[in-house]
Design an enzyme around this catalytic site. Structure first.
Site, PDB file in Angstrom:
ATOM      1  N   CYS A   1       0.877  -1.177   0.000  1.00 20.69           N
ATOM      2  CA  CYS A   1       0.000   0.000   0.000  1.00 20.69           C
ATOM      3  C   CYS A   1       0.910   1.221   0.000  1.00 20.69           C
ATOM      4  O   CYS A   1       1.993   1.170  -0.595  1.00 20.69           O
ATOM      5  CB  CYS A   1      -0.972  -0.027   1.185  1.00 20.69           C
ATOM      6  SG  CYS A   1      -0.197  -0.185   2.804  1.00 20.69           S
ATOM      7  N   GLY A   2       0.526   2.297   0.649  1.00 19.85           N
ATOM      8  CA  GLY A   2       1.363   3.486   0.625  1.00 19.85           C
ATOM      9  C   GLY A   2       2.506   3.419   1.619  1.00 19.85           C
ATOM     10  O   GLY A   2       3.682   3.441   1.259  1.00 19.85           O
TER      11      GLY A   2
END
Length: 500
Positions: A467-468
Site C-alpha cells: 500500500c502506501g
C-alpha cells in the site's frame, strides 16, 4: 535459476540416488553393530565394559564434530564435495579393522568412521532438504533415515550371521570394503550439488534469522533446543543399546545369530517405520510425535533388565525401534522448518553435533555404571534420562514451530525478483492512488476487490501486497490471501519506502 525447481517429484532422480547413497552410509555402521563387543573380547582380550565401549565413544565424538563442520562448511565448499571427502575417509576403515594389531588401532579406525559418517550422512540430509523445499520435508527425511537405518539393521543381521558362520574376522569387514567403494563411485559419477536449490528457496523465505545459530540451536530457541536435547538423549540410549544389549544377550547364552536378530529388529523397525512417521510429521503435531516417541523409548528400555525371553526381548526391541522412528525424521523436519534456508545447514549441523555426542555420553555413562554397579543399573539410568527428555519436549517446546517475519523489506524483495522467483506484487490501494505512484512490477487489485479475484490467482506464485506506507491495507491484503491458501506477505514501508 528458472530451471531449478523445488519438490520431491521435480527432483526424484537426484533424491532417489541420495537415498541409495545414504543406504551405503548406514551399512558402514551396521557392519559393526552386532559383533564389536565380541570382536574386542575375542581378538584383543578386552573384558571391561567401559573399555569395550571406548569404540562407541571415539565414533560418537568424531561423528559429532564432523556433523558440526559439515553444517558450517556446506555453503562454502558444497554439499557434494563434503560427501565425496567423507567416502574417502571411509574406504580405509574395514582394512584397518581386518589388520588391526591392537585395540588402539581399532579406536583410530572408529574415529575415521565417525568423521566419515558425519560428513556423508549430514551431507545427504541437507541435500535432500534442499531438493524438496517446504512441502513433504518430513516424508523426505523419513525416506533418508529409512535408507540409512534399514541398512544398519540389515548389515547388523548379515554381519552377525557371517560372524557366526565364518568367524568374527575378517569376513564381516569385507562387506565394508564393498560399501565404501561403491558409495564413493555413486557420488563421484552421478550426485549433483544442491546450493542452487537453497538460493531458489531463499528468495521467498520469511523465517526469522537466528542471531547466533549455535547458541540458539543449543540453548536459547525453545523449539530448536528442545529438539537438540531430545536428539542427544535419543543417541545416548542408542549408544547404550549398541554396547550393552549384545552383552545382556550374551550373558543369557544367546548365540551370535539370535543376538544378531534381536539387535537388528530395533534399527530395522526404526528404519522401516520412518517411511510412515516421516510423512506423518508433515501432517500431525511434531511436538506430539517427539513426546510420544521419546516416552516409548524410555519405557521399552526400562523393561530390558527384567526380560529373558527371546519373544519379549524382540518385542521390546521393536517398541524401541518404533519410538525412535517417531522422533528421528521429525527432529530434522522440525529443525528445517524452524530455520531459514541459508542458516539451515549450520543449524542441522549443530543439532547433529549434540545428537551424536549422545553416542559418546551414552557409552561413557553406561560403560562406567555397568562396571561399577552392574548392567541393570546402567540400563535403568538411561531409561530414566529418556523419560525425562520426553517431559522437556512436553513442557518446554512451543506448539508453533516457525517464527516468521511480519513483512518483507524492499531490499529483500528486490533480491528475490533479481533471482527470477515466481513473485507477484499486488498494490491493494485504489486506482487513483496506484496511478499517482506505484512499484513498476506491481499490479493493482484494490483491497475491496481482492477476495472476489482470489480464484484468478496462481497458487504456485508468491504474493507480496503493498500500500502506501505499509502495514495497513497491505497487511490486511496479505492476511486475506493467506486465509485463502496462498503464500503471501506484505511489504515493509510500502510503496513510499520502495520508491525512496
Amino acid at each position: 535459476m528458472d530451471n531449478i525447481k523445488l519438490g520431491l517429484r521435480e527432483n526424484w532422480k537426484q533424491f532417489t540416488l541420495l537415498v541409495i547413497v545414504n543406504g551405503f552410509v548406514g551399512g558402514m555402521v551396521g557392519m559393526e553393530r552386532s559383533i564389536f563387543p565380541q570382536f574386542a573380547e575375542v581378538e584383543f582380550g578386552i573384558a571391561s565394559k567401559s573399555a569395550i565401549l571406548t569404540f562407541i565413544t571415539a565414533f560418537g565424538i568424531s561423528k559429532a564434530i564432523a556433523n558440526y563442520y559439515t553444517g558450517k562448511l556446506a555453503n562454502k565448499f558444497g554439499r557434494r564435495n563434503l560427501l565425496l571427502f567423507g567416502w574417502l575417509l571411509a574406504i580405509p576403515v574395514p582394512f584397518m579393522l581386518i589388520y588391526a594389531p591392537s585395540w588402539t588401532f581399532v579406536i583410530i579406525a572408529n574415529i575415521l568412521l565417525g568423521l566419515s559418517q558425519g560428513l556423508t550422512w549430514s551431507s545427504t540430509v541437507v541435500m535432500k532438504i534442499d531438493l524438496v523445499g517446504e512441502k513433504d520435508r518430513g516424508f523426505a527425511m523419513g525416506l533418508n533415515e529409512f535408507a540409512g537405518y534399514f541398512a544398519v539393521g540389515i548389515m547388523a543381521f548379515i554381519t552377525g550371521y557371517v560372524a557366526n558362520s565364518y568367524g568374527i574376522t575378517p569376513y564381516p569387514f569385507y562387506i565394508g570394503i564393498f560399501l565404501s567403494i561403491v558409495g564413493f563411485l555413486l557420488t563421484l559419477l552421478w550426485v549433483k550439488d544442491t546450493r542452487g536449490h537453497v538460493n531458489k528457496e531463499s528468495g521467498t523465505d520469511i523465517t526469522v534469522h537466528l542471531k547466533n545459530i549455535f547458541l540458539e540451536t543449543t540453548f536459547k530457541n525453545k523449539t530448536l533446543s528442545s529438539v537438540t536435547q531430545a536428539g542427544l538423549i535419543n543417541n545416548l540410549n542408542d549408544g547404550m543399546i549398541w554396547g550393552l544389549l549384545p552383552m545382556v544377550l550374551f550373558s543369557l547364552n544367546y548365540d551370535n545369530e539370535n543376538i544378531g536378530i534381536i539387535t537388528a529388529i530395533y534399527p530395522t523397525v526404526w528404519g522401516i517405520g520412518q517411511l510412515f512417521t516421516g510423512k506423518m510429521s508433515d501432517h500431525y503435531s511434531k511436538k506430539g510425535m517427539l513426546f510420544w516417541g521419546m516416552l516409548m523409548q524410555g519405557i521399552a528400555i526400562l523393561f530390558i533388565p527384567y526380560s529373558s525371553s527371546f519373544t519379549v526381548l524382540a518385542g521390546l526391541s521393536a517398541i524401541l525401534g518404533l519410538g525412535t522412528a517417531l522422533v528421528y525424521p521429525t527432529f530434522l523436519s522440525t529443525i528445517a522448518q524452524a530455520t531459514s534456508p541459508q542458516q539451515r545447514a549450520e543449524s542441522v549441523g549443530t543439532f547433529r553435533l549434540w545428537r551424536d555426542l549422545g553416542y559418546a555420553f551414552g557409552a561413557i555413562i553406561s560403560g562406567v555404571m555397568a562396571d561399577l554397579f552392574g548392567i541393570e543399573y546402567a540400563i535403568l539410568t538411561i531409561a530414566g534420562l529418556t523419560i525425562m527428555s520426553s517431559l522437556i519436549i512436553k513442557f518446554r517446546m512451543p506448539a508453533n514451530i516457525k517464527q516468521t517475519k511480519d513483512c518483507l523489506e524492499p531490499e529483500e524483495l528486490k533480491e528475490a525478483l533479481n533471482k527470477n522467483e515466481a513473485i507477484q506484487i499486488i498494490d491493494v490501494r485504489n486506482k487513483d492512488e496506484y496511478e499517482t505512484a506505484h512499484i513498476p512490477e506491481a499490479i493493482n487489485i484494490p483491497l475491496g476487490e481482492l477476495s472476489e479475484k482470489i480464484s484468478t490467482l496462481d497458487k504456485n506464485t508468491y504474493y507480496v501486497t503493498v500500500c502506501g506506507k505499509g502495514g495497513g491495507r497491505s497487511a490486511e491484503g496479505a492476511k486475506t490471501l493467506k486465509e485463502a491458501g496462498l503464500s503471501a506477505i506484505w511489504l515493509c514501508g510500502g510503496t513510499n519506502k520502495w520508491l525512496a
